[in-house]
Motif scaffolding. Structure first.
Motif, PDB file in Angstrom:
ATOM      1  N   VAL A 212       1.040  -1.285   0.077  1.00  0.00           N
ATOM      2  CA  VAL A 212      -0.094   0.003   0.307  1.00  0.00           C
ATOM      3  C   VAL A 212       0.870   1.265  -0.002  1.00  0.00           C
ATOM      4  O   VAL A 212       2.018   1.246   0.619  1.00  0.00           O
ATOM      5  CB  VAL A 212      -1.006   0.105   1.351  1.00  0.00           C
ATOM      6  N   ASP A 213       0.735   2.138  -0.776  1.00  0.00           N
ATOM      7  CA  ASP A 213       1.211   3.399  -0.986  1.00  0.00           C
ATOM      8  C   ASP A 213       0.559   4.546   0.027  1.00  0.00           C
ATOM      9  O   ASP A 213       1.237   5.540   0.240  1.00  0.00           O
ATOM     10  CB  ASP A 213       1.121   3.915  -2.432  1.00  0.00           C
ATOM     11  N   SER A 214      -0.504   4.588   0.373  1.00  0.00           N
ATOM     12  CA  SER A 214      -1.294   5.696   1.030  1.00  0.00           C
ATOM     13  C   SER A 214      -2.280   5.168   2.039  1.00  0.00           C
ATOM     14  O   SER A 214      -2.810   4.029   1.866  1.00  0.00           O
ATOM     15  CB  SER A 214      -1.897   6.556   0.065  1.00  0.00           C
ATOM     16  N   MET A 215      -2.748   6.094   2.861  1.00  0.00           N
ATOM     17  CA  MET A 215      -3.914   5.694   3.868  1.00  0.00           C
ATOM     18  C   MET A 215      -5.154   5.519   3.103  1.00  0.00           C
ATOM     19  O   MET A 215      -5.883   4.536   3.181  1.00  0.00           O
ATOM     20  CB  MET A 215      -4.106   6.832   4.910  1.00  0.00           C
ATOM     21  N   ASP A 216      -5.561   6.198   1.960  1.00  0.00           N
ATOM     22  CA  ASP A 216      -6.304   5.993   1.324  1.00  0.00           C
ATOM     23  C   ASP A 216      -6.607   4.575   0.530  1.00  0.00           C
ATOM     24  O   ASP A 216      -7.689   3.995   0.339  1.00  0.00           O
ATOM     25  CB  ASP A 216      -6.402   7.002   0.059  1.00  0.00           C
ATOM     26  N   GLU A 217      -5.297   4.337   0.119  1.00  0.00           N
ATOM     27  CA  GLU A 217      -5.510   2.831  -0.373  1.00  0.00           C
ATOM     28  C   GLU A 217      -5.722   1.814   0.543  1.00  0.00           C
ATOM     29  O   GLU A 217      -6.355   0.624   0.379  1.00  0.00           O
ATOM     30  CB  GLU A 217      -3.833   2.749  -0.815  1.00  0.00           C
TER      31      GLU A 217
ATOM     32  N   TYR B  75      -7.810   1.997   3.134  1.00  0.00           N
ATOM     33  CA  TYR B  75      -9.086   2.059   3.407  1.00  0.00           C
ATOM     34  C   TYR B  75      -9.992   1.472   2.168  1.00  0.00           C
ATOM     35  O   TYR B  75     -10.736   0.739   2.217  1.00  0.00           O
ATOM     36  CB  TYR B  75      -9.640   3.614   3.462  1.00  0.00           C
ATOM     37  N   GLN B  76      -9.234   1.658   0.915  1.00  0.00           N
ATOM     38  CA  GLN B  76      -9.748   0.955  -0.229  1.00  0.00           C
ATOM     39  C   GLN B  76      -9.723  -0.601  -0.276  1.00  0.00           C
ATOM     40  O   GLN B  76     -10.776  -1.325  -0.648  1.00  0.00           O
ATOM     41  CB  GLN B  76      -9.260   1.790  -1.582  1.00  0.00           C
ATOM     42  N   ILE B  77      -8.564  -0.986   0.100  1.00  0.00           N
ATOM     43  CA  ILE B  77      -8.298  -2.326   0.226  1.00  0.00           C
ATOM     44  C   ILE B  77      -9.468  -3.020   1.164  1.00  0.00           C
ATOM     45  O   ILE B  77      -9.829  -4.300   1.041  1.00  0.00           O
ATOM     46  CB  ILE B  77      -6.890  -2.884   0.543  1.00  0.00           C
ATOM     47  N   GLU B  78      -9.454  -2.502   2.539  1.00  0.00           N
ATOM     48  CA  GLU B  78     -10.216  -2.814   3.283  1.00  0.00           C
ATOM     49  C   GLU B  78     -11.651  -3.025   2.775  1.00  0.00           C
ATOM     50  O   GLU B  78     -12.377  -3.892   3.291  1.00  0.00           O
ATOM     51  CB  GLU B  78     -10.568  -1.819   4.500  1.00  0.00           C
ATOM     52  N   SER B  79     -12.372  -2.087   2.086  1.00  0.00           N
ATOM     53  CA  SER B  79     -13.319  -2.050   1.813  1.00  0.00           C
ATOM     54  C   SER B  79     -13.878  -2.885   0.686  1.00  0.00           C
ATOM     55  O   SER B  79     -14.648  -3.857   0.890  1.00  0.00           O
ATOM     56  CB  SER B  79     -13.622  -0.671   1.070  1.00  0.00           C
ATOM     57  N   ILE B  80     -12.720  -3.231  -0.198  1.00  0.00           N
ATOM     58  CA  ILE B  80     -13.003  -4.207  -0.955  1.00  0.00           C
ATOM     59  C   ILE B  80     -12.926  -5.773  -0.510  1.00  0.00           C
ATOM     60  O   ILE B  80     -13.838  -6.688  -0.867  1.00  0.00           O
ATOM     61  CB  ILE B  80     -11.773  -4.294  -2.180  1.00  0.00           C
ATOM     62  N   ALA B  81     -11.812  -5.823   0.151  1.00  0.00           N
ATOM     63  CA  ALA B  81     -11.889  -7.314   0.704  1.00  0.00           C
ATOM     64  C   ALA B  81     -12.940  -7.576   1.814  1.00  0.00           C
ATOM     65  O   ALA B  81     -13.546  -8.826   1.845  1.00  0.00           O
ATOM     66  CB  ALA B  81     -10.699  -7.218   1.648  1.00  0.00           C
ATOM     67  N   THR B  82     -13.509  -6.555   2.278  1.00  0.00           N
ATOM     68  CA  THR B  82     -14.663  -6.825   2.960  1.00  0.00           C
ATOM     69  C   THR B  82     -16.192  -7.152   1.944  1.00  0.00           C
ATOM     70  O   THR B  82     -16.868  -8.215   2.307  1.00  0.00           O
ATOM     71  CB  THR B  82     -15.235  -5.613   3.819  1.00  0.00           C
ATOM     72  N   GLU B  83     -15.834  -6.574   1.126  1.00  0.00           N
ATOM     73  CA  GLU B  83     -17.057  -6.771   0.217  1.00  0.00           C
ATOM     74  C   GLU B  83     -17.223  -8.101  -0.463  1.00  0.00           C
ATOM     75  O   GLU B  83     -18.062  -8.621  -0.750  1.00  0.00           O
ATOM     76  CB  GLU B  83     -16.940  -5.701  -1.077  1.00  0.00           C
ATOM     77  N   ILE B  84     -15.973  -8.697  -0.819  1.00  0.00           N
ATOM     78  CA  ILE B  84     -15.635  -9.955  -1.588  1.00  0.00           C
ATOM     79  C   ILE B  84     -15.523 -10.838  -0.414  1.00  0.00           C
ATOM     80  O   ILE B  84     -15.509 -11.959  -1.007  1.00  0.00           O
ATOM     81  CB  ILE B  84     -14.632  -9.910  -2.873  1.00  0.00           C
TER      82      ILE B  84
ATOM     83  N   LEU C 201       4.486   5.771   3.101  1.00  0.00           N
ATOM     84  CA  LEU C 201       4.426   6.563   4.231  1.00  0.00           C
ATOM     85  C   LEU C 201       5.686   6.918   5.090  1.00  0.00           C
ATOM     86  O   LEU C 201       6.470   5.755   5.180  1.00  0.00           O
ATOM     87  CB  LEU C 201       3.280   6.067   5.006  1.00  0.00           C
ATOM     88  N   ASN C 202       6.096   8.028   5.674  1.00  0.00           N
ATOM     89  CA  ASN C 202       7.107   8.314   6.096  1.00  0.00           C
ATOM     90  C   ASN C 202       7.398   7.506   7.631  1.00  0.00           C
ATOM     91  O   ASN C 202       6.418   7.562   8.319  1.00  0.00           O
ATOM     92  CB  ASN C 202       7.369  10.007   6.303  1.00  0.00           C
ATOM     93  N   ILE C 203       8.596   7.210   7.727  1.00  0.00           N
ATOM     94  CA  ILE C 203       9.055   6.601   9.205  1.00  0.00           C
ATOM     95  C   ILE C 203       9.428   7.749  10.101  1.00  0.00           C
ATOM     96  O   ILE C 203       8.517   7.623  11.165  1.00  0.00           O
ATOM     97  CB  ILE C 203      10.233   5.735   8.966  1.00  0.00           C
TER      98      ILE C 203
ATOM     99  N   ASP D  83       1.522   4.962  12.061  1.00  0.00           N
ATOM    100  CA  ASP D  83       0.176   5.103  12.016  1.00  0.00           C
ATOM    101  C   ASP D  83      -0.436   4.062  11.213  1.00  0.00           C
ATOM    102  O   ASP D  83      -1.621   3.586  11.465  1.00  0.00           O
ATOM    103  CB  ASP D  83      -0.290   6.378  11.635  1.00  0.00           C
ATOM    104  N   ALA D  84       0.168   3.901   9.924  1.00  0.00           N
ATOM    105  CA  ALA D  84      -0.489   3.396   8.947  1.00  0.00           C
ATOM    106  C   ALA D  84      -0.322   1.667   9.419  1.00  0.00           C
ATOM    107  O   ALA D  84      -1.347   0.930   9.120  1.00  0.00           O
ATOM    108  CB  ALA D  84       0.312   3.356   7.495  1.00  0.00           C
ATOM    109  N   ALA D  85       0.741   1.314  10.061  1.00  0.00           N
ATOM    110  CA  ALA D  85       0.904   0.112  10.557  1.00  0.00           C
ATOM    111  C   ALA D  85      -0.205  -0.355  11.533  1.00  0.00           C
ATOM    112  O   ALA D  85      -0.719  -1.526  11.625  1.00  0.00           O
ATOM    113  CB  ALA D  85       2.401   0.003  11.129  1.00  0.00           C
ATOM    114  N   ARG D  86      -0.593   0.568  12.463  1.00  0.00           N
ATOM    115  CA  ARG D  86      -1.576   0.201  13.246  1.00  0.00           C
ATOM    116  C   ARG D  86      -2.842   0.195  12.573  1.00  0.00           C
ATOM    117  O   ARG D  86      -3.630  -0.911  13.161  1.00  0.00           O
ATOM    118  CB  ARG D  86      -1.505   1.515  14.181  1.00  0.00           C
ATOM    119  N   ARG D  87      -2.891   0.742  11.620  1.00  0.00           N
ATOM    120  CA  ARG D  87      -4.354   0.550  10.774  1.00  0.00           C
ATOM    121  C   ARG D  87      -4.434  -0.700  10.437  1.00  0.00           C
ATOM    122  O   ARG D  87      -5.501  -1.498  10.346  1.00  0.00           O
ATOM    123  CB  ARG D  87      -4.593   1.772   9.833  1.00  0.00           C
ATOM    124  N   LEU D  88      -3.168  -1.047   9.714  1.00  0.00           N
ATOM    125  CA  LEU D  88      -3.248  -2.587   8.993  1.00  0.00           C
ATOM    126  C   LEU D  88      -3.243  -3.561  10.074  1.00  0.00           C
ATOM    127  O   LEU D  88      -4.046  -4.538   9.465  1.00  0.00           O
ATOM    128  CB  LEU D  88      -1.858  -2.552   8.035  1.00  0.00           C
TER     129      LEU D  88
END
Lengths: 80, 469
Positions: free
Chosen positions: B153-158, B160-169, B194-196, B203-208
């Protein structure tokens, strides 16, 4: 017509060329030396090109173009 | 008629060079009066290749590709056996080239939906694909999740998008986190991931770690391209290892891998670097020692993570050659010789930053003069090299440019000219065509001419056509 300035050029068998008018020195390759020798003998550019073509067995149009380019080099360098 | 003595030595156009200038190096010694000669590529004569497949022509050597991969993987595995190698598709995604790397054991590293589809079409299973890049369309993400590819993943938006798709399918996405950092080199690559240092990566890691439908597997970085600094990799490896451990202590998730990306240089000559590539480019073992020593030190008391690498340029650049021919020559107003070649910047995208080696396919003698090489485009910018010493060349003379195997056959332009054929010299010496020269039909295949514009003759004022029966 021979360029009078060409007659002033000092050249040796290795292609080293000295222009006493400007003090510049040049290195000529074999074919340039041949063309210059012909010109210094009083041959025209066309005649020098014919000699070049016959000596190296290349098409005359190529020899003429190359001789013209060599003359341009002489002019750009201020030799003639 | 006057008899002229005929000579057997090869013809070279008349030329003169002013002494005291370019023939002398700064220490006063005469410069090296020779231009390298290459008469064959992987033992196949250059003349034979050009006669059979035309000029210009890209030529790749299978031997060189396999040797480069073997050397690179053996060096790294000697220090760190727990490794996975990904072939960077964007560097050269010709099918035959990718197939060789996959046969050697590389998985696919792709950066777009197009490259993902290429890898799958080539038969690479989804679970052997690393899906990088800043833009992955929703349909591509869905397919990658379904097929088990690892998505970086390259961004937080991505995220969220992956979460959404994975949940959907109702599937679990395999995900890695792309990060960036300061490794002491300029410019710092901060636009990807995302910057270390700023805390974004954590932050992104906690979300993931807590995201529904996501299996957080690893972290990934790519610190730059043509990186001549070994120390930068050492710094990156240390920061990646520390992030790995911080993620474990913070979230309880023990990741599987650290992906150090690529960026390893080839023996190409980067413009602006004074030294030759043989001096300026570190040996690959120096990079291997810097990265693996750091990881082994930091993970001395725990299980080593898998190390993933995604080299491209380092593996393919020196296996690629471009054969090109002189199509005309002229003298510039400053007395420099200029040649027009049948290959220009349309085929040599990398010539903006890298200067290839120019070799002749035969000895033209030691008399060198300043020369400029132009390409065939009707564009003033089409300059292949504006300052090199060459013997006077005749029309038709062939030159061989290398290394040009990286990025040129992916970033080349179809502009004015058809792009040339690409061949592969096989291990047995056979030459296989791996990409046809373009044709009008191939280039226009995607165009549509509206019906009302078809079959109309142009009305041209002032031009009369010849009567053609």
């Amino acid at each position: 017509m021979t360029h009078s300035r060409l007659l002033q050029l000092a050249t040796n068998d290795e292609g080293f060329c000295f222009d006493p008018r400007t003090g510049e020195t040049y290195q000529l390759n074999d074919t340039a030396r041949l063309v210059l020798t012909e010109l210094k003998k009083g041959q025209s550019e066309d005649a020098a090109a014919r000699t070049l073509a016959a000596t190296y067995e290349i098409p005359l149009h190529e020899a003429e173009t190359d001789t013209q380019e060599f003359m341009q080099m002489l002019r750009i360098n201020g030799v003639i | 008629m006057k008899q002229t003595k005929k000579l057997t030595r090869p013809y070279s156009k008349p030329s003169m060079v002013k002494l005291g200038g370019p023939l002398y190096a700064k220490h006063g010694a005469a410069s090296n009066n020779s231009v390298p000669v290459r008469t064959s590529i992987s033992k196949v004569p250059v003349s034979e290749l050009a006669q059979k497949f035309g000029s210009p022509l890209f030529v790749f050597s299978e031997d060189a590709i396999r040797n480069a991969f073997t050397n690179y993987t053996e060096v790294f595995k000697r220090f760190y056996p727990k490794m996975v190698f990904g072939w960077s598709y964007k560097t050269n995604y010709l099918k035959a080239i990718c197939a060789i790397f996959h046969e050697e054991g590389a998985i696919a590293e792709v950066v777009s939906d197009f490259e993902y589809e290429k890898a799958r079409a080539l038969g690479v299973p989804g679970e052997q694909i690393i899906f990088n890049g800043p833009y992955k369309p929703k349909a591509a993400l869905k397919r990658a999740i379904e097929e088990g590819a690892v998505i970086h993943v390259d961004s937080m938006d991505e995220i969220y998008q992956i979460e959404s798709i994975a949940t959907e399918i109702k599937l679990t996405a395999r995900v890695g986190l792309r990060v960036n950092m300061n490794t002491g080199v300029y410019p710092q690559w901060s636009r990807f991931g995302l910057n270390i240092e700023s805390g974004q990566a954590m932050d992104a890691a906690r979300r993931l770690a807590k995201a529904p439908g996501i299996d957080f597997e690893g972290i990934h970085c790519h610190i730059g391209t043509f990186m001549l600094s070994v120390q930068a990799y050492e710094i990156a490896a240390e920061k990646m290892a520390n992030l790995f451990l911080e993620i474990e202590s913070d979230t309880g998730i023990r990741l599987k891998y650290i992906d150090m990306g690529g960026g390893f240089p080839s023996k190409s000559h980067l413009k602006g670097v004074y030294q030759s590539p043989e001096v300026a480019v570190p040996n690959i073992s120096e990079y291997a020692i810097a990265i693996t020593s750091c990881l082994k030190r930091i993970f001395a008391d725990s299980e080593l993570p898998t190390l993933v690498l995604e080299a491209g340029r380092h593996l393919i650049d020196e296996a690629g050659f471009l054969i090109t021919s002189v199509i005309s020559r002229k003298l510039l107003p400053d007395a420099r010789r200029a040649y027009v070649l049948d290959a220009g910047v349309n085929l040599l995208y990398t010539s903006t930053w890298y200067r290839p080696v120019f070799e002749l396919d035969g000895d033209e003698g030691s008399f060198l003069e300043p020369a400029v090489l132009f390409g065939p485009l009707c564009m003033n910018i089409d300059v292949v090299d504006n300052s090199l010493m060459l013997p006077p060349l005749r029309v038709g003379k062939r030159l061989v440019l290398s290394p040009v195997g990286a990025y040129n056959v992916t970033q080349w332009m179809q502009f004015i000219q058809y792009r040339p054929a690409v061949v592969l010299v096989r291990k047995n010496g056979k030459v296989d065509l791996i990409r046809h020269k373009e044709s009008l039909e191939a280039v226009e295949n995607l165009e549509v001419l509206p019906e009302d514009l078809q079959q109309k003759q142009a009305t041209v004022l002032g031009f009369k056509s010849r009567n053609v029966s």
